[in-house]
Design a protein around this motif. Structure first.
Motif, PDB file in Angstrom:
ATOM      1  N   MET A 136     -13.024  35.003 -42.930  1.00 53.31           N
ATOM      2  CA  MET A 136     -14.172  34.224 -43.426  1.00 53.31           C
ATOM      3  C   MET A 136     -14.994  33.657 -42.275  1.00 53.31           C
ATOM      4  O   MET A 136     -16.081  33.122 -42.482  1.00 53.31           O
ATOM      5  CB  MET A 136     -13.712  33.114 -44.381  1.00 53.31           C
ATOM      6  CG  MET A 136     -12.961  31.995 -43.727  1.00 53.31           C
ATOM      7  SD  MET A 136     -12.241  30.894 -45.005  1.00 53.31           S
ATOM      8  CE  MET A 136     -11.255  29.815 -43.943  1.00 53.31           C
ATOM      9  N   SER A 201     -12.422  25.353 -50.666  1.00 56.78           N
ATOM     10  CA  SER A 201     -13.819  25.725 -50.903  1.00 56.78           C
ATOM     11  C   SER A 201     -14.645  25.721 -49.621  1.00 56.78           C
ATOM     12  O   SER A 201     -15.707  26.321 -49.573  1.00 56.78           O
ATOM     13  CB  SER A 201     -14.455  24.795 -51.942  1.00 56.78           C
ATOM     14  OG  SER A 201     -14.421  23.467 -51.489  1.00 56.78           O
ATOM     15  N   HIS A 202     -14.157  25.074 -48.558  1.00 53.43           N
ATOM     16  CA  HIS A 202     -14.906  25.029 -47.304  1.00 53.43           C
ATOM     17  C   HIS A 202     -14.245  25.941 -46.274  1.00 53.43           C
ATOM     18  O   HIS A 202     -13.028  25.933 -46.115  1.00 53.43           O
ATOM     19  CB  HIS A 202     -14.994  23.608 -46.763  1.00 53.43           C
ATOM     20  CG  HIS A 202     -16.082  23.436 -45.740  1.00 53.43           C
ATOM     21  ND1 HIS A 202     -15.918  23.791 -44.417  1.00 53.43           N
ATOM     22  CD2 HIS A 202     -17.349  22.976 -45.846  1.00 53.43           C
ATOM     23  CE1 HIS A 202     -17.051  23.546 -43.762  1.00 53.43           C
ATOM     24  NE2 HIS A 202     -17.932  23.044 -44.602  1.00 53.43           N
ATOM     25  N   THR A 203     -15.063  26.714 -45.571  1.00 55.37           N
ATOM     26  CA  THR A 203     -14.508  27.739 -44.686  1.00 55.37           C
ATOM     27  C   THR A 203     -13.993  27.168 -43.369  1.00 55.37           C
ATOM     28  O   THR A 203     -13.261  27.846 -42.667  1.00 55.37           O
ATOM     29  CB  THR A 203     -15.572  28.811 -44.359  1.00 55.37           C
ATOM     30  OG1 THR A 203     -16.723  28.162 -43.812  1.00 55.37           O
ATOM     31  CG2 THR A 203     -15.964  29.582 -45.602  1.00 55.37           C
TER      32      THR A 203
END
Lengths: 263, 263
Positions: A136, A201-203
């Protein structure tokens, strides 16, 4: 090295503290190793003095790399000099994203950059540790996203001055991990622990404390051990929720979870 | 199938529209195929009627899977029935996350679940398409995170009723992609396009419109074509910024970018 003596605090975990406070709190908590980031000091020699005065050593410096960016070679030589000044045996390489849509070209640029940097690093007694990042992070940070790719580069260069840094967070999802860690034997120059929180939800900023997520840390450590690595184990967590913990509590929890979940 | 006739709108891209409006706007834009999600209709037969009345066909149904959850078998049989009612040749499988810290066990559970579902799907004329998701979705959605793993399962089952769905977003980072896509020849039952935006901070809702990111879509499509797949190509974008576009503009842009960036 054995037991808690292997615990190194990667200082991004306490990035909002001064280097002085971080070193002091580590010493008080019985942590003997730290891994600073380059933005955390102005002068590497002064930082080295501060760290050794507290009785600590440096496990690695974060980070060199970004080989796909302009000026990378010069900046990476400076990073090598700083690592040497700090007594860091390893410079961690975050290799940089692709410039355009050509991932294969980016990977070739990265391999060539590492090869160019190697003689200078070897002269300075600093090993280069290629750290594959999670896929990601490919667009912003690293075209090298699997341990297999990092090993392809390290093996092709075939010099003891180039190895790999394995972070559980970046690599645990990989079904070929057992084979790749076994293949890494003799080339592992760093091992980073933290956890993958199930709901993510946050990379960048949702890494968990060891034990709070879904990574089989005992199983991971067993593979690393079977591959012969017995050096420092860095706790590296990027997460505002961790940064917000009371400071003494963060140190206590780090040591406790390291002993319970990692070893 | 050739050219724009291959374009299917995966209806998550317009998830805030009614099925009726989506179908109407597709027909008006010259899009002949749609891929609905199960939450977008109450009754599959009525949805099928609405879609065919507009002169459209269904390329696939999203989604079955989640084999690691309780009640998965029953729910998946319902999904197969709905796919058959819709005339969807393919049911896309999002395979589900690990229950605990054992990824290998989750992968075995998933493979067994697919094998159990296959006879029912084959009876109904519906092929099962294993869609590997991006490794950042491992904790919440899928323990199957590479095309290689999806193919391992499809090959072991070895039945024409089980194939793979390849989404550029989930797989483009993989250095082994050329080999894996070649290996997938004869088993590709779906191809999804969109783009990976260079700056990505959200793990679910930042997919880009084709051409706005860093994926080499022409190169990707060439590999898919070389592997012999000439079926529908679904545009599937989850992104509030796309949802917020004026509706006619979204349809125009989808067709234009499909023709310019994908084919």
């Amino acid at each position: 090295m054995t037991g808690t003596a292997r615990l190194s605090l990667n200082l991004i975990t306490v990035d909002h503290w001064s280097l002085g406070e971080a070193v002091e709190r580590c010493a008080a908590a019985g942590i003997e190793l730290v891994a600073p980031w380059r933005h955390q000091y102005e002068d590497a020699a002064a930082a080295a003095q501060l760290i050794s005065a507290a009785g600590l050593r440096v496990s690695s410096l974060c980070r060199g790399g970004f080989f796909t960016a302009p000026g990378a070679d010069e900046d990476n030589r400076r990073a090598v000099e700083e690592a040497a000044a700090l007594g860091a045996p390893v410079l961690v390489l975050v290799c940089g994203p692709p410039v355009d849509r050509d991932l294969a070209a980016a990977r070739a640029t990265i391999a060539a950059g590492i090869e160019r940097l190697l003689p200078y690093a070897a002269e300075h007694g600093v090993r280069l540790g290629i750290e594959p990042l999670h896929p990601m992070m490919v667009g912003e940070r690293s075209a090298i996203v699997t341990l297999g790719e990092a090993l392809d580069i390290a093996e092709r260069i075939g010099h003891p001055g180039v190895g790999v840094v394995i972070d559980v967070y970046h690599t645990f999802w990989d079904a070929s991990l057992p084979e790749q860690i076994a293949r890494a034997a003799g080339r592992i120059v760093g091992y980073h622990v933290n956890d993958w929180l199930r709901e993510t939800s946050h990379t960048l900023l949702e890494r968990g404390m060891m034990g709070d997520g879904i990574i089989d840390l005992h199983g991971f450590s067993a593979m690393i051990e079977a591959a012969g690595y017995d050096g420092p184990i860095e706790v590296e967590i990027l997460n505002p929720a961790i940064w917000d913990l009371p400071r003494a509590e963060l140190m206590r929890l780090t040591v406790e979870r390291f002993e319970r979940c990692v070893l």
